[in-house]
Design a protein around this motif. Structure first.
Motif, mmCIF file in Angstrom:
data_model
loop_
_atom_site.group_PDB
_atom_site.id
_atom_site.type_symbol
_atom_site.label_atom_id
_atom_site.label_comp_id
_atom_site.label_asym_id
_atom_site.label_seq_id
_atom_site.Cartn_x
_atom_site.Cartn_y
_atom_site.Cartn_z
ATOM 1 N N HIS A 23 -5.960 13.330 5.197
ATOM 2 C CA HIS A 23 -4.708 12.668 4.860
ATOM 3 C C HIS A 23 -4.047 13.205 3.856
ATOM 4 O O HIS A 23 -5.451 13.364 3.053
ATOM 5 N N MET A 27 -13.839 11.892 -2.619
ATOM 6 C CA MET A 27 -13.037 11.064 -1.859
ATOM 7 C C MET A 27 -12.551 12.608 -0.916
ATOM 8 O O MET A 27 -11.454 12.573 -0.964
ATOM 9 N N PRO A 68 2.463 5.969 3.691
ATOM 10 C CA PRO A 68 1.815 5.201 2.537
ATOM 11 C C PRO A 68 0.091 5.099 2.896
ATOM 12 O O PRO A 68 -0.029 4.836 3.836
ATOM 13 N N VAL A 69 -0.905 5.624 1.969
ATOM 14 C CA VAL A 69 -2.350 5.777 2.330
ATOM 15 C C VAL A 69 -2.686 5.049 0.648
ATOM 16 O O VAL A 69 -2.034 5.808 -0.419
ATOM 17 N N THR A 70 -4.156 4.160 0.855
ATOM 18 C CA THR A 70 -4.348 4.484 -0.816
ATOM 19 C C THR A 70 -5.717 5.114 -0.451
ATOM 20 O O THR A 70 -6.640 4.991 -0.004
ATOM 21 N N PHE A 71 -5.750 6.528 -1.869
ATOM 22 C CA PHE A 71 -6.801 7.106 -1.662
ATOM 23 C C PHE A 71 -8.004 6.169 -2.891
ATOM 24 O O PHE A 71 -7.200 5.749 -3.983
ATOM 25 N N GLY A 72 -9.118 6.077 -3.255
ATOM 26 C CA GLY A 72 -10.002 5.538 -3.770
ATOM 27 C C GLY A 72 -9.798 3.966 -4.489
ATOM 28 O O GLY A 72 -9.708 3.743 -5.558
ATOM 29 N N PRO A 73 -10.158 3.260 -3.292
ATOM 30 C CA PRO A 73 -10.116 1.885 -3.430
ATOM 31 C C PRO A 73 -11.135 0.956 -3.861
ATOM 32 O O PRO A 73 -12.167 1.820 -3.655
ATOM 33 N N LEU A 74 -11.581 0.467 -4.077
ATOM 34 C CA LEU A 74 -12.350 -0.759 -4.437
ATOM 35 C C LEU A 74 -13.194 -0.773 -3.123
ATOM 36 O O LEU A 74 -12.738 -1.517 -1.953
#
Lengths: 385, 103
Positions: free
Chosen positions: A194, A96, A201-207
């Motif tokens: 980021h 990450m 808004p952002v997404t950390f650690g997605p699949l």
């Protein structure tokens, strides 16, 4: 300002100088006095940071990971079983791309339980994508933690600063402390690519699916190569600012050495230098090479340092059971030489396991063994077979 | 379609566009699709509650089913339903049938 500090306190003073925002702590010997000192700094108001008491090392590393994702400058520390428990999060933190700095006074792994020093814990994290330094003095611990923030935030990778548990973590040495205002200027808070911010808004650690995963692993490969440049650049600039720098590897009497011991950490390097002095007194062209940056591995520097020698030994303080040769650094050094087409007879010496005493005379014997014949294979020193 | 390379992607697999997951339909994951037989549905809302993906939608309106009149109706959003079958398992009146997907 000059103070008598243990390596653990040196790490704590460096964290204070770096003005970290969030520290997550869980006690484990021999790391505990770092976070005890930091706790004092926070409670006295000398350091304005959130100090989070977590329920495990897995949680401590997870907590600083979350704080780093929110843009905070963070610190944690652990050793041995604690590092092993945090193993899962080690991979997540590097993938990450979290600029975490962690101090890791190295300690033997159970079983049997042993609170003393070797490098089995740190060597187990070598493939986790962290930048790993191994310091050899309290001064270097202090300087490297500060450098670590510049590297971590520059390349967006977590940085571990390892050193001998007990032999360094609890041993007083003189340490030159920097002016903290200067450290603040050396470590400006740069905007991160980021951060977690509800306004953006952002997404950390997605699949991700198999169509995407490999690319992010390849990003880490690239980042590790960039990290090597960041480490070099940071060390040079740190030297210009504060008058001390170390390089990726450090040599002792290497210029004309025929027989070289390659090693890492405080005790092994110190004793190897004393043994080299002894060998030199007796007419043997002995030298020592210390690996300061373990990951990314300083391949070019190691090959350059060893190309001219007759033969060398790698003194390892951890065991890779069942490996062709059981020393982890030995494997890296031999592979580095092989990749550059250099084939030299060399020995792997395993010593200091669980802090078995490593005497200067032991390492002197290694120089003798190198001189007596081109050996290959693994020498187990200090053990009762 | 050529997918972007490692150097073109945000570092650390950060997803920078909120809500962009909507573009990834998961209909292809299904082996069985849930089919709601509206005449057997008693509007208990359990399928809507249990669906782990929120792919059962509750429609408002006036729905005349046989002799009964309802103000809601449930439908499956097939673009995102993964075919797990939880809705069919939970349905107390067996109004949801899992029908094999035919390629």
């Amino acid at each position: 300002m000059r103070e008598a500090l243990t390596s653990n306190y040196a790490a704590a003073y460096a964290v204070k100088a770096a003005d970290v925002d969030v520290i997550a702590v869980y006690p484990i010997t021999p790391q505990t006095t770092i976070v005890e000192k930091l706790s004092e700094f926070v409670s006295s108001g000398e350091l304005d940071a959130e100090l989070i008491h977590t329920e495990s090392e897995h949680s401590a590393l997870s907590a600083v990971l979350g704080a780093a994702a929110a843009g905070a400058r963070v610190f944690t520390a652990t050793s041995s079983q604690g590092l092993a428990l945090a193993y899962e999060v080690l991979h997540i933190a590097s993938a990450m791309r979290m600029p975490i700095v962690m101090a890791t006074p190295a300690r033997a792994l159970s079983a049997p339980i042993n609170i003393h020093n070797d490098y089995s814990d740190v060597m187990n994290m070598r493939d986790t994508g962290w930048v790993i330094y191994i310091a050899s003095s309290a001064q270097e611990v202090y300087d490297t933690v500060i450098q670590g923030y510049r590297v971590a935030e520059g390349v967006n990778l977590p940085v571990a600063v390892a050193y001998d548990g007990f032999l360094m973590s609890h041993t007083l040495e003189p340490v030159e402390l920097n002016d903290e205002g200067e450290v603040a200027k050396f470590l400006p808070r740069a905007a991160r690519p980021h951060v977690l911010d509800p306004r953006r808004p952002v997404t950390f650690g997605p699949l991700v699916s198999p169509d995407w995963y490999y690319e992010f692993k390849y990003q880490q490969v690239t980042a590790m190569n960039e990290a090597r440049e960041w480490v070099v650049k940071t060390d040079v600039e740190y030297g210009q600012w504060f008058g001390r720098s170390y390089g990726l590897v450090e040599g002792y009497l290497l210029e004309d050495a025929d027989y070289v011991v390659v090693t890492y950490g405080g005790a092994a390097y110190g004793n190897a230098r004393a043994a080299a002095d002894l060998a030199r007194e007796r007419g043997v062209a002995a030298g020592v090479l210390r690996i300061r940056l373990y990951r990314p591995f300083p391949t070019g520097e190691v090959v350059k340092a060893l190309s001219g020698v007759k033969t060398f030994a790698v003194l390892d303080r951890a065991i890779m059971f069942g490996s062709p040769a059981e020393g982890p650094l030995y494997k890296d050094v031999v592979l580095a030489m092989y990749l550059h087409g250099v084939d030299k007879p060399s020995l792997n010496v395993i010593h200091g396991i669980g802090q078995r005493a490593m005497y200067v005379r032991d390492i002197y014997k290694v120089f003798q063994a190198l001189r007596e014949g081109p050996g290959r294979g693994v020498m187990y020193m200090g053990v009762r077979p | 379609m050529t997918l972007p390379g490692a150097s073109q992607l945000p570092i650390g697999a950060v997803v920078t566009e909120p809500g962009s997951t909507r573009r990834n339909t998961t209909a292809g994951w299904r082996a069985y699709k849930p089919v709601i037989h509206d005449d057997r549905c008693v509007r208990c809302q359990l399928c809507w509650l249990y669906c782990p993906e929120g792919t059962i939608v509750e429609l408002r309106g006036v729905f005349q089913i046989g002799g009964r009149k309802y103000d809601v109706k449930y439908e499956v959003v097939y673009d995102y339903c993964k075919g797990c079958g939880i809705c069919a398992n939970e349905c107390p009146t067996r109004a949801i049938e899992m029908v094999p997907e035919v390629v």
